[in-house]
Each structure stands twice: as structure tokens, then as C-alpha cells.
Design a protein around this motif. Structure first.
Motif, mmCIF file in Angstrom:
data_model
loop_
_atom_site.group_PDB
_atom_site.id
_atom_site.type_symbol
_atom_site.label_atom_id
_atom_site.label_comp_id
_atom_site.label_asym_id
_atom_site.label_seq_id
_atom_site.Cartn_x
_atom_site.Cartn_y
_atom_site.Cartn_z
ATOM 1 N N ILE A 199 0.866 -1.179 0.000
ATOM 2 C CA ILE A 199 0.000 0.000 0.000
ATOM 3 C C ILE A 199 0.902 1.228 0.000
ATOM 4 C CG2 ILE A 199 -1.874 1.199 1.195
ATOM 5 C CD1 ILE A 199 -2.399 -1.582 2.613
ATOM 6 N N PHE A 200 0.604 2.149 -0.894
ATOM 7 C CA PHE A 200 1.457 3.320 -1.084
ATOM 8 C C PHE A 200 0.719 4.605 -0.741
ATOM 9 C CE2 PHE A 200 3.120 0.198 -4.071
ATOM 10 C CZ PHE A 200 4.494 0.366 -4.028
ATOM 11 N N ASP A 201 1.459 5.554 -0.203
ATOM 12 C CA ASP A 201 1.055 6.945 -0.227
ATOM 13 C C ASP A 201 1.174 7.415 -1.684
ATOM 14 O OD1 ASP A 201 0.595 9.689 0.679
ATOM 15 O OD2 ASP A 201 2.751 9.965 0.411
ATOM 16 N N LEU A 202 0.597 8.573 -2.006
ATOM 17 C CA LEU A 202 0.623 9.072 -3.381
ATOM 18 C C LEU A 202 1.655 10.185 -3.561
ATOM 19 C CD1 LEU A 202 -0.622 9.048 -6.233
ATOM 20 C CD2 LEU A 202 -2.359 10.629 -5.391
ATOM 21 N N ASP A 203 1.362 11.376 -3.023
ATOM 22 C CA ASP A 203 2.241 12.535 -3.190
ATOM 23 C C ASP A 203 3.567 12.321 -2.473
ATOM 24 O OD1 ASP A 203 0.266 14.300 -4.549
ATOM 25 O OD2 ASP A 203 -0.780 14.170 -2.625
ATOM 26 N N GLY A 204 4.667 12.434 -3.209
ATOM 27 C CA GLY A 204 5.980 12.286 -2.610
ATOM 28 C C GLY A 204 6.443 10.858 -2.487
ATOM 29 N N THR A 205 5.598 9.898 -2.860
ATOM 30 C CA THR A 205 5.954 8.482 -2.777
ATOM 31 C C THR A 205 5.902 7.842 -4.161
ATOM 32 O OG1 THR A 205 5.102 8.365 -0.512
ATOM 33 C CG2 THR A 205 5.428 6.275 -1.676
ATOM 34 N N LEU A 206 4.717 7.840 -4.761
ATOM 35 C CA LEU A 206 4.592 7.368 -6.140
ATOM 36 C C LEU A 206 4.899 8.474 -7.134
ATOM 37 C CD1 LEU A 206 1.247 5.338 -5.922
ATOM 38 C CD2 LEU A 206 3.560 4.390 -6.126
ATOM 39 N N LEU A 207 4.405 9.662 -6.827
ATOM 40 C CA LEU A 207 4.447 10.759 -7.794
ATOM 41 C C LEU A 207 5.082 12.010 -7.212
ATOM 42 C CD1 LEU A 207 0.809 10.484 -9.215
ATOM 43 C CD2 LEU A 207 2.910 9.628 -10.266
ATOM 44 N N ASN A 208 5.833 12.709 -8.072
ATOM 45 C CA ASN A 208 6.330 14.034 -7.727
ATOM 46 C C ASN A 208 5.264 15.041 -8.159
ATOM 47 O OD1 ASN A 208 7.650 16.425 -7.305
ATOM 48 N ND2 ASN A 208 9.591 15.728 -8.163
ATOM 49 N N THR A 209 4.486 15.466 -7.205
ATOM 50 C CA THR A 209 3.366 16.377 -7.454
ATOM 51 C C THR A 209 3.573 17.740 -6.812
ATOM 52 O OG1 THR A 209 2.262 15.500 -5.490
ATOM 53 C CG2 THR A 209 1.658 14.499 -7.599
ATOM 54 N N LEU A 210 4.749 17.977 -6.262
ATOM 55 C CA LEU A 210 4.953 19.195 -5.485
ATOM 56 C C LEU A 210 4.720 20.451 -6.324
ATOM 57 C CD1 LEU A 210 5.695 20.023 -2.594
ATOM 58 C CD2 LEU A 210 8.068 20.198 -3.340
ATOM 59 N N ASP A 211 5.236 20.460 -7.559
ATOM 60 C CA ASP A 211 5.023 21.625 -8.427
ATOM 61 C C ASP A 211 3.549 21.812 -8.760
ATOM 62 O OD1 ASP A 211 7.731 22.185 -8.496
ATOM 63 O OD2 ASP A 211 8.082 21.136 -10.386
ATOM 64 N N THR A 212 2.844 20.713 -8.959
ATOM 65 C CA THR A 212 1.412 20.763 -9.278
ATOM 66 C C THR A 212 0.617 21.342 -8.116
ATOM 67 O OG1 THR A 212 1.788 18.702 -10.493
ATOM 68 C CG2 THR A 212 -0.499 19.413 -10.204
ATOM 69 N N THR A 254 3.002 16.907 -13.094
ATOM 70 C CA THR A 254 3.074 15.692 -12.285
ATOM 71 C C THR A 254 3.787 14.584 -13.045
ATOM 72 O OG1 THR A 254 1.135 16.123 -10.893
ATOM 73 C CG2 THR A 254 1.649 13.829 -11.311
ATOM 74 N N ARG A 255 4.648 13.844 -12.345
ATOM 75 C CA ARG A 255 5.345 12.733 -12.982
ATOM 76 C C ARG A 255 5.698 11.673 -11.932
ATOM 77 N NH1 ARG A 255 8.539 16.952 -11.965
ATOM 78 N NH2 ARG A 255 10.623 16.608 -11.059
ATOM 79 N N GLN A 305 7.801 27.199 -2.792
ATOM 80 C CA GLN A 305 7.620 25.749 -2.845
ATOM 81 C C GLN A 305 7.954 25.056 -1.524
ATOM 82 O OE1 GLN A 305 10.111 22.695 -5.081
ATOM 83 N NE2 GLN A 305 8.453 23.042 -6.530
ATOM 84 N N GLU A 306 8.939 25.581 -0.789
ATOM 85 C CA GLU A 306 9.309 24.895 0.452
ATOM 86 C C GLU A 306 8.172 24.859 1.467
ATOM 87 O OE1 GLU A 306 11.476 28.984 0.588
ATOM 88 O OE2 GLU A 306 11.098 27.405 -0.895
ATOM 89 N N LYS A 307 7.270 25.814 1.394
ATOM 90 C CA LYS A 307 6.106 25.782 2.277
ATOM 91 C C LYS A 307 5.213 24.594 1.949
ATOM 92 C CE LYS A 307 6.539 29.545 4.867
ATOM 93 N NZ LYS A 307 6.671 29.464 6.338
ATOM 94 N N TYR A 308 5.166 24.227 0.673
ATOM 95 C CA TYR A 308 4.322 23.102 0.272
ATOM 96 C C TYR A 308 4.906 21.764 0.712
ATOM 97 C CZ TYR A 308 1.302 26.342 -2.066
ATOM 98 O OH TYR A 308 0.409 27.369 -2.299
ATOM 99 N N GLN A 309 6.201 21.718 0.939
ATOM 100 C CA GLN A 309 6.786 20.516 1.515
ATOM 101 C C GLN A 309 6.246 20.277 2.926
ATOM 102 O OE1 GLN A 309 10.990 21.739 0.025
ATOM 103 N NE2 GLN A 309 11.107 19.551 0.433
#
Length: 219
Positions: free
Chosen positions: A6-19, A90-91, A38-42
Motif C-alpha cells: 500500500i502506497f502513499d501518493l504525493d511524494g511516494t509514487l508521484l512528484n506532485t509538489l510543483d502541481t 506531475t510525474r 515551494q518549500e512551504k508546500y513541503q
């Protein structure tokens, strides 16, 4: 023997930070608040739905007394614009697609548990990983979010498996805490948005640095 990953999505499967930053900044601007770096979104990406939008407004300069009033309004707007092009910027992380394919070929059940709104998460998974995941569960109003363990335990029940047959991989302290509270084996993924120090502080069962390391647990 583990039967499901079982996976998390954001930051695990996909790089969605920019999105995420792009659409949430559009929402902040729409309501007259300051865009965030962007660092705030982290920091934000690890939070539940409620905490995300409360903190987003606070970071954006919203008066404290208006946060409760605007939280769901800005959340609805953010989701609306996000859905206009939910794959923008997203990628998948390098190596993820190959690992998922190999796990699938081994007969391992694959699932996603995320605090991302459910309809957005399902659309993203269906678009980028068609027919790969047995189940994808995101945030649904009224349901518990991570780190509440019931979110993970309910997903495992839907898979008709025991918690001993599953592991959970995610990139934040919240993911590790969710797994620990559910008594599920926890894998911290070091390629995500959080620091290695944050991951270590939560004492996950293991920290991995490359997606292919997951395969070790399904030999």
C-alpha cells in the motif's frame, strides 16, 4: 509473507509538489492572499485535508478569525482548478513504474492510501497507472484521514487481507505514524518531500532510498 503493498501518493509514487504549489497558489491569489514558495508546500503536503487548508490560509496571510469560514471555500476552489488539468507538472518518480509492474507480475496486490481528495487521487492513478492498482482511497468528507489508523485498517479490510500481510510505504512522518498505529510494517521512502531526519525521528521499520528496494520484501 506480504501479499499487498500500500502506497502513499504525493511524494511516494508521484512528484506532485510543483502541481500542488501551482494550483494552491492560484487559489490563494484568487482569494486575495499571498502566494507561497515551494518549500512551504513541503510542509503542507504531509497534512490532512482540514489542516492543509487551514495552514495554507495562515501561511498566505489570512486573518485567524477568517480561517474557519474560508477553509472549505478555498478547498473547493483549489480542487476545481486542480481537476482542470490534474496531471500538469506531475510525474512518477524514477523507477516507480518498473517496480509496480514487477510487483504486479508477482501477484502482489497494490493499493493507494492518500489524504489527497478522493476524486483527484482516483483520476490521477487511473491516468498514470491504468489497471495497476486494486484500490485507491483518498480523503472523503466525514471519513478519518491519516494518521488515524482506521483509514489504513479500513483499506486492508476491503482488500480481504490481514494487517500482517500488508506493508505501507510513504514519505512523511504522518505515513509512518499511520502504519505504526495500525500495526502495519512501515517503509519510509527517502526520495519524497521530507528530510531523512524527520523520517528517522518516527522510527519506521525501514527507510529505503530507491523504489526497487521495495522488491526485497516480496521475494
Amino acid at each position: 509473507m506480504y501479499k499487498a503493498c500500500i502506497f502513499d501518493l504525493d511524494g511516494t509514487l508521484l512528484n506532485t509538489l510543483d502541481t500542488i504549489a501551482y494550483y494552491s497558489n492560484k487559489a490563494l491569489e484568487h482569494f486575495g492572499f499571498q502566494k507561497l514558495p515551494q518549500e512551504k508546500y513541503q510542509v503542507l503536503c504531509r497534512l490532512s485535508y482540514k489542516e492543509y487548508y487551514e495552514t495554507l490560509l495562515r501561511f498566505g496571510g489570512c486573518p485567524e478569525g477568517k480561517i474557519d469560514e474560508l477553509r472549505d471555500i478555498i478547498g473547493a476552489y483549489d480542487q476545481k482548478v486542480y481537476m482542470e488539468d490534474y496531471l500538469y507538472l506531475t510525474r512518477p518518480f524514477d523507477g516507480i513504474s518498473a517496480v509496480l509492474k514487477e510487483l504486479k507480475e508477482k501477484g502482489i496486490t497494490l493499493a493507494v492510501l492518500t489524504n489527497k481528495p478522493d476524486h483527484i487521487a482516483k483520476n490521477i492513478i487511473a491516468s498514470l497507472f491504468p489497471d495497476m492498482f486494486h484500490l485507491c482511497i483518498g480523503h472523503i468528507a466525514g471519513n478519518p484521514s491519516k494518521p488515524d489508523p482506521h483509514s489504513l485498517l479500513a483499506l486492508i479490510q476491503q482488500l480481504s487481507l490481514s494487517k500482517e500481510e500488508c506493508l505501507y510505504a510513504g514519505d512523511t512522518d504522518i505515513d509512518i505514524l499511520t502504519a505504526k498505529r495500525a500495526e502495519v510494517f512501515s517503509i519510509a521512502t527517502a526520495w519524497g518531500y521530507q528530510t531523512i531526519e524527520m523520517l528517522q525521528s518516527q522510527n519506521p521499520d525501514v527507510i529505503i532510498h530507491r523504489p526497487e528496494e521495495i522488491l526485497y520484501y516480496f521475494r
